[in-house]
Write an enzyme that holds these catalytic residues in place. Sequence first.
Site, PDB file in Angstrom:
ATOM      1  N   CYS B  23      14.714 -19.572 -60.499  1.00 21.73           N
ATOM      2  CA  CYS B  23      13.852 -18.310 -60.459  1.00 21.73           C
ATOM      3  C   CYS B  23      13.863 -18.008 -58.866  1.00 21.73           C
ATOM      4  O   CYS B  23      14.655 -18.800 -58.073  1.00 21.73           O
ATOM      5  CB  CYS B  23      12.528 -18.494 -60.986  1.00 21.73           C
ATOM      6  N   ALA B  24      13.327 -16.907 -58.373  1.00 25.23           N
ATOM      7  CA  ALA B  24      13.521 -16.471 -57.137  1.00 25.23           C
ATOM      8  C   ALA B  24      12.863 -17.658 -56.150  1.00 25.23           C
ATOM      9  O   ALA B  24      13.619 -17.720 -54.735  1.00 25.23           O
ATOM     10  CB  ALA B  24      12.768 -15.353 -56.716  1.00 25.23           C
TER      11      ALA B  24
END
Lengths: 153, 76
Positions: B23-24
């Site tokens: 994810c980020a």
Amino acid sequence: MTQLDVLSPVPGRIIELAEVPDPVFAQALVGPGLAVDPVRTGPVTAVAPVAGRLVKLHPHAFVVQTDDGAGVLTHLGIDTVQLAGEGFELHVTEGDEVAAGDAVVTWDPAAVETSGRSPVVPVIALEATAGDLTGQRPAGPVDAGDALFTWAR
Amino acid sequence: MDKAEQILAALGGADNIVEIEPCATRLRTEVHDSSKVDEKALKAAGAFGVISSGQVVQVVVGPEADTIATDIEDLM
């Protein structure tokens, strides 16, 4: 030392990072910052909070890195990676140079909320320490492009 | 060992990984046996934090998560 003004990527209301419903942001694990609870009046275009290069661009999150290496993360909603880009329209490409205030992604905070996720937008000074940030905008309304805080570099 | 190798080892090795997803800011990992996860070793490998909930281990590595996840997948 330079002073980097970090702008709000979206219109809404300022909230403390500690109020973000995600421990990574609430505990400032990737850095200090502020969060914006975005308006729910339809599609919103998130803008670059600083000038620099888009070193990371996901549909739901992006990092702009300034010439002197300061990285600012904008994360559009919580757990929005699970939406796999649906409802997020990109206006730029990873690696692009952007000016502060340039359009990056159009998305709909109300639709994110309807999907059962928080649309809150953390804006993070990556790998900074809390003492590096000053002039935090107090809780209350904010427009896209308004200053959120200043990062002493 | 590079960062990806260290993180994979600290998660109990390839055999312990059910799924790893970037994810980020983090690697969202599902493991077979969470007792094989070495939090100290994850932090030594450069993780800013580790958030465990049952068999789901989130390794907070910052925006390099996607690159590290690709490197780990190459090792598996």
